[in-house]
Design an enzyme around this catalytic site. Structure first.
Site, short mmCIF file in Angstrom:
data_model
loop_
_atom_site.label_atom_id
_atom_site.label_comp_id
_atom_site.label_asym_id
_atom_site.label_seq_id
_atom_site.Cartn_x
_atom_site.Cartn_y
_atom_site.Cartn_z
N CYS A 78 0.82 -1.22 0.00
CA CYS A 78 0.00 0.00 0.00
C CYS A 78 0.86 1.27 0.00
CB CYS A 78 -1.01 -0.04 1.14
SG CYS A 78 -2.41 1.04 0.83
N HIS A 176 -3.07 -5.22 1.78
CA HIS A 176 -2.37 -5.41 3.06
C HIS A 176 -2.44 -6.85 3.53
CE1 HIS A 176 -2.14 -1.07 4.19
NE2 HIS A 176 -3.27 -0.97 3.53
N GLU A 178 -0.58 -8.21 5.50
CA GLU A 178 -0.12 -8.23 6.89
C GLU A 178 -1.26 -8.12 7.89
OE1 GLU A 178 0.32 -5.78 4.73
OE2 GLU A 178 0.10 -3.81 5.67
N1 GLN Z 1 -3.37 6.50 1.07
C1 GLN Z 1 -2.12 6.13 1.68
C2 GLN Z 1 -0.95 6.85 1.03
O1 GLN Z 1 -1.12 7.49 0.04
C3 GLN Z 1 -1.89 4.64 1.66
C4 GLN Z 1 -2.92 3.94 2.51
C5 GLN Z 1 -2.47 2.65 3.10
O2 GLN Z 1 -1.29 2.34 3.22
N2 GLN Z 1 -3.47 1.91 3.55
O3 GLN Z 1 0.15 6.74 1.50
#
Ligand code: GLN
Length: 199
Positions: A78, A176, A178
């Site tokens: 992410c 994710h 994790e």
């Molecule tokens: N929106 C977040 C970003 O731009 C990422 C979100 C997440 O890691 N769940 O860093």
């Protein structure tokens, strides 16, 4: 093999837990000595702007980027995917990434363009059953270079959006693993990307 999880902000504890469950030695990484000591790196989910800023503030940014570009096996989930992208769409002004994967990611694609959501995905390199993927204000890949392999995509309104990609030693997922208790993506990183043998 020692895996470091960048522990400036975000869900690094969940990654450390997943690595422990895989039977891999892992440490939270917050300083240069730790960055120099590790054999592989995980960039966690969280807020990519904050992680990049903190890495700059603490004098870690250039060293992390150099190690990634020198071939350190690295996995980003992410926010971590955004940090591994060479180009960011929807970046905050001045937002930096470590880069390494020849792709453009769209920040907050899930959670702005479409809702955050969960879905079962089949992923190259991971045998059935499908991986439960949780997308929280997550990026997707808008475009990628010829050297980038797509491992998983989601279809939205008839269009496929890559959400798991690999370029050599670098792995990134929009979702994710994790936080699901399913460690197969971490195992894939350790065994197929880092080429380490674990119990
Ligand atoms: N929106 C977040 C970003 O731009 C990422 C979100 C997440 O890691 N769940 O860093």
């Amino acid at each position: 093999m020692l895996v470091g999880v960048l522990a400036l902000q975000g869900d690094f504890r969940e990654h450390l837990f997943a690595l422990a469950e895989c039977g891999v030695a892992a440490i939270a990484v917050k300083n240069l000595d730790e960055i120099n000591a590790i054999d592989a790196l995980i960039l966690p989910g969280g807020e990519s702007t904050t992680i990049a800023k903190l890495a700059r503030t603490f004098g870690l940014f250039d060293r992390i980027s150099a190690r990634i570009h020198d071939g350190l096996p690295t996995y980003g989930s992410c926010a971590g995917m955004i940090l591994l992208a060479d180009r960011i769409e929807g970046a905050m002004e001045g937002q930096e990434s470590f880069g390494g994967i020849d792709m453009t990611v769209r920040r907050n694609a899930f959670g702005r363009q479409v809702d955050s959501f969960e879905s079962d995905l089949s992923m190259v390199g991971i045998t059935a059953p499908p991986v439960r993927a949780i997308f929280i204000r997550a990026p997707w890949v808008d475009s990628l270079g010829a050297g980038v392999e797509v491992l998983a995509s989601v279809e939205i309104d008839g269009q496929l959006h890559p959400v798991a990609v690999r370029q050599g030693n670098l792995l990134a997922t929009s979702f994710h693993p994790e936080i699901t208790g399913d460690n197969r993506v971490h195992r894939y990183f350790i065994e197929s990307v880092c080429k380490a043998v674990v119990a």
